[in-house]
Design an enzyme around this catalytic site. Structure first.
Site, PDB file in Angstrom:
ATOM      1  N   SER A   8      28.608  19.429  36.325  1.00 44.18           N
ATOM      2  CA  SER A   8      28.465  19.111  34.908  1.00 44.18           C
ATOM      3  C   SER A   8      28.995  20.279  34.087  1.00 44.18           C
ATOM      4  CB  SER A   8      27.001  18.814  34.574  1.00 44.18           C
ATOM      5  OG  SER A   8      26.180  19.787  35.166  1.00 44.18           O
ATOM      6  N   ASN A   9      29.667  21.239  34.773  1.00 45.89           N
ATOM      7  CA  ASN A   9      30.286  22.381  34.105  1.00 45.89           C
ATOM      8  C   ASN A   9      31.498  21.881  33.317  1.00 45.89           C
ATOM      9  OD1 ASN A   9      32.256  24.510  33.701  1.00 45.89           O
ATOM     10  ND2 ASN A   9      31.058  25.791  35.078  1.00 45.89           N
ATOM     11  N   LYS A  12      34.982  23.350  34.129  1.00 45.92           N
ATOM     12  CA  LYS A  12      35.552  22.836  35.378  1.00 45.92           C
ATOM     13  C   LYS A  12      36.044  21.398  35.209  1.00 45.92           C
ATOM     14  CE  LYS A  12      33.093  25.488  38.896  1.00 45.92           C
ATOM     15  NZ  LYS A  12      32.212  25.424  40.075  1.00 45.92           N
ATOM     16  N   ASP A  70      33.446  24.737  44.671  1.00 44.85           N
ATOM     17  CA  ASP A  70      32.599  25.919  44.587  1.00 44.85           C
ATOM     18  C   ASP A  70      33.557  27.082  44.517  1.00 44.85           C
ATOM     19  OD1 ASP A  70      29.861  26.885  44.449  1.00 44.85           O
ATOM     20  OD2 ASP A  70      30.380  28.029  46.235  1.00 44.85           O
TER      21      ASP A  70
END
Length: 195
Positions: A8-9, A12, A70
């Protein structure tokens, strides 16, 4: 193809949407309530897989492709820290600015103005057909001051190899070519096309 992002960034999400225009890219939070995913892996690869699997299993659908990233920065003068802890370097509820300030402070505490450093991005893709992981890297230098307003995370303190400006100062087009995430996404696209 619908590509569900296990993040939910917003930074990103924007970056991945810009780099994956052939796909309909949606953050999982548009399909369900956000939930906490415990990232307890020992590598970027393990944590990316943990996130992608968690969202894939939670959505309970066979027709989807879930992608998780990640990533983080590793600074040589700090023995590779913060590494997989980049997102929470300044503590559990830290934001980008807190993390940035803490890392610059850590470099200063070593008596250094800069240090060789690199970004790593691991991208995991989970489908009913299987699991795949690709990596991308960007090498350069971490400095102990913030320069520029562009990008997010540690961008204002990272100078890519061959440049004299930070990612916070460089244009998005340049960053797209250099970025660890862009490099990993190029490989991820190959996997997605074969799916």
């Amino acid at each position: 193809m619908q590509l569900i992002l296990a993040t939910s960034n917003k930074g990103k999400v924007r970056e991945i949407q810009a780099l994956c225009k052939d796909f309909e890219v949606i953050p999982y939070s548009q399909l369900m309530e956000e939930f906490e995913i415990v990232e307890d892996g020992n590598s970027f690869k393990e944590n990316a897989l943990i996130k992608a699997r968690a969202v894939f299993n939670a959505l309970k659908r066979d027709d989807i492709v879930v992608m998780a990233d990640d990533s983080g920065i590793s600074v040589d003068v700090l023995d590779g820290s913060p590494g997989i802890y980049s997102a929470r370097h300044a503590g559990k509820d830290a934001n980008d600015k807190d993390n940035l300030n803490k890392l610059m402070q850590d470099i200063r505490a070593k008596g250094a103005t800069s240090s060789p450093a690199h970004y790593t991005a691991a991208i995991a893709i989970v489908t009913k057909k299987g699991e795949y992981v690709v990596h991308g890297w960007m090498h350069g230098e971490a400095i102990n001051e913030a320069r520029g307003e562009k990008g997010f995370g540690y961008d204002p303190m990272f100078i890519p190899l061959g440049y004299d400006k930070t990612l916070g100062e460089l244009d998005d087009d340049v960053k797209k070519e250099l970025s660890h995430r862009a490099k990993a996404l190029k490989l991820a696209k190959i996997v997605l096309q074969t799916l």
